[in-house]
Scaffold this active site. Structure first.
Site: not given
Ligand code: GUN
Length: 296
Positions: A54, A98, A121
């Protein structure tokens, strides 16, 4: 029938080129550089690989990034304090924590602490709720990437029987919500199967589009479980060994070699869904920069 291989790398690269043009325009017209922060707690090797990918994608695309790699014993309050400060930081438009997080941290508490406008997200209940009422700001990156893969591969979802295996908050549940929307690239009839589903095969055999996101057993979907002409999207990643050079050997939930002989189209692992997830994260980060600056 031998399946057409859906090349996620190629489609992701096309989208990244389109996004890059948007990033350049934001800089020249509004002096705005989208910014993403990644937060990783602990040393899970798979999560480290994902976060590194990412960050690398940000660098190659001209997105500003900050990376916080925190020790596994980081306290929940410490993490919440970091998120609170990032919520206020005007250089940061997207905040990604994460998951999974270590067991002593409540994942939902942390995800709910992220300002919904910076929740690239799409995991915050506000964003999940907006998706459910058909007015999403951000779609969760993996199911969003799968929808775009289907659209760009000209696979019709309208009226299709879509069977999803897996009911996670990251993938199965939002995937169902996305594909059942009354909208282009959706309008499907969706079934979500999970560990308590009776007679899984009776569902998989009638799927026009089978989305595998079980993640607990490599290659368990075999040719006898699908119908001729099915479209297969494999969203799982299993590390099943190492090459002599120390490179991970990866596969998905689907027994690619047997199923590809029966399917109309299929995503490989690696090189299918994975590159799309990161690309949609970049897309959501650009959208966040625009939303925060009232440019959309
Ligand atoms: N872990 C596995 N997939 C994801 C994802 O898309 N976002 C975050 N934050 N964590 C993940």
């Amino acid at each position: 029938m031998t399946a057409r291989i859906i090349n996620g790398i190629e489609i992701a690269n096309q989208i990244r080129e389109e996004l890059k043009a948007g990033i350049i325009a934001l800089k020249s017209e509004h002096n705005l550089i989208p910014g993403l922060v990644t937060i990783l707690v602990g040393v899970d090797p798979a999560s480290q690989v994902y976060v590194s990918s990412k960050v690398k994608a940000c660098q190659t695309m001209g997105i500003y990034s900050e990376r916080y790699d925190l020790p596994a014993d980081t306290g929940e309050q410490e993490l919440l304090a970091l998120i609170k400060s990032l919520n206020k930081n005007s250089n940061i438009h997207g905040i990604l924590v994460q998951v999974p997080l270590p067991k002593h941290i409540n994942e939902n508490t942390v995800l709910m602490a992220i300002d919904p406008i910076k929740d690239v997200d799409g995991f915050h209940p506000i964003n999940i709720g907006k998706l459910m009422i058909g007015e999403p700001d951000y779609l969760p990156c993996t199911p969003y990437g799968i929808q775009i893969l289907l659209i760009r591969s000209h696979i019709e979802t309208e009226g299709a029987d879509v069977v999803i295996i897996g009911r996670s908050n990251i993938l199965g549940k939002p995937m169902a919500a996305i594909l059942m929307q009354k909208a282009a690239g959706a309008n499907a009839t969706v079934t979500v199967c999970h560990t308590k589903t009776r007679d899984l095969i009776s569902h998989t055999r009638r799927a026009d589009i089978l989305i595998a996101a079980a993640g607990n057993k490599p290659k368990f979907i075999t040719a006898d479980m699908v119908k001729e002409g099915v479209v297969i999207i494999d969203a799982s990643t299993h590390r099943i060994g190492q090459t002599s050079e120390g490179k991970a050997i990866i596969c998905g939930d689907v027994d690619f070699d047997s199923v590809k002989e029966k399917a109309k189209a299929i995503t490989p692992v690696p090189g299918g869904v994975g590159p799309m997830t990161i690309t949609m994260l970049m897309s959501n980060t650009i959208k966040a920069a625009k939303l925060i600056n009232k440019l959309v």
